[in-house]
Design a protein around this motif. Structure first.
Motif, PDB file in Angstrom:
ATOM      1  N   TYR A  80      10.632  -0.911  18.141  1.00  0.00           N
ATOM      2  CA  TYR A  80      10.410  -1.137  16.713  1.00  0.00           C
ATOM      3  C   TYR A  80       9.082  -0.531  16.290  1.00  0.00           C
ATOM      4  O   TYR A  80       8.054  -0.775  16.915  1.00  0.00           O
ATOM      5  CB  TYR A  80      10.388  -2.635  16.389  1.00  0.00           C
ATOM      6  N   ALA A  81       9.100   0.209  15.199  1.00  0.00           N
ATOM      7  CA  ALA A  81       7.863   0.826  14.703  1.00  0.00           C
ATOM      8  C   ALA A  81       6.898  -0.220  14.149  1.00  0.00           C
ATOM      9  O   ALA A  81       5.696  -0.132  14.358  1.00  0.00           O
ATOM     10  CB  ALA A  81       8.196   1.849  13.617  1.00  0.00           C
ATOM     11  N   MET A  82       7.421  -1.212  13.453  1.00  0.00           N
ATOM     12  CA  MET A  82       6.594  -2.264  12.862  1.00  0.00           C
ATOM     13  C   MET A  82       6.773  -3.543  13.682  1.00  0.00           C
ATOM     14  O   MET A  82       7.775  -4.243  13.535  1.00  0.00           O
ATOM     15  CB  MET A  82       7.013  -2.508  11.408  1.00  0.00           C
ATOM     16  N   HIS A  99       7.358  -2.856  21.028  1.00  0.00           N
ATOM     17  CA  HIS A  99       6.761  -1.738  20.290  1.00  0.00           C
ATOM     18  C   HIS A  99       7.535  -0.440  20.519  1.00  0.00           C
ATOM     19  O   HIS A  99       7.663   0.380  19.611  1.00  0.00           O
ATOM     20  CB  HIS A  99       5.303  -1.568  20.702  1.00  0.00           C
ATOM     21  N   ARG A 100       8.077  -0.263  21.705  1.00  0.00           N
ATOM     22  CA  ARG A 100       8.877   0.932  21.979  1.00  0.00           C
ATOM     23  C   ARG A 100      10.154   0.953  21.147  1.00  0.00           C
ATOM     24  O   ARG A 100      10.663   2.016  20.802  1.00  0.00           O
ATOM     25  CB  ARG A 100       9.233   0.993  23.461  1.00  0.00           C
TER      26      ARG A 100
END
Length: 77
Positions: free
Chosen positions: A39-41, A36-37
């Motif tokens: 990649y936004a999706m 998550h850090r």
């Protein structure tokens, strides 16, 4: 599918840190936080991992252990 069966089929993540040459197990929580850090999706990233892809971030490469990929692929057929 009962609860025990679902838990036994949960994916197990592995990580290979940059400049290291071996894979090690990583908790689902840590893997998802690190992805998550980077990649936004995150949902498309996890879908790619279930299809067998290794996902690179600036500090590591993540994958799902191979026996879990087979379970996912069988469900799609």
């Amino acid at each position: 599918m009962d609860c025990r069966e679902m838990l036994s089929k949960r994916p197990q993540f592995e990580v290979k840190y940059i400049n290291e040459d071996h894979w090690e197990k990583i908790s689902e929580k840590d893997a998802l936080l690190n992805l998550h850090r980077a990649y936004a999706m995150i949902t498309p990233i996890i879908s790619r991992m279930f299809r067998g892809e290794e996902i690179a971030t600036p500090s590591a490469i993540y994958r799902i252990r191979s026996r879990y990929k087979k379970i996912y692929q069988n469900k799609k057929e």
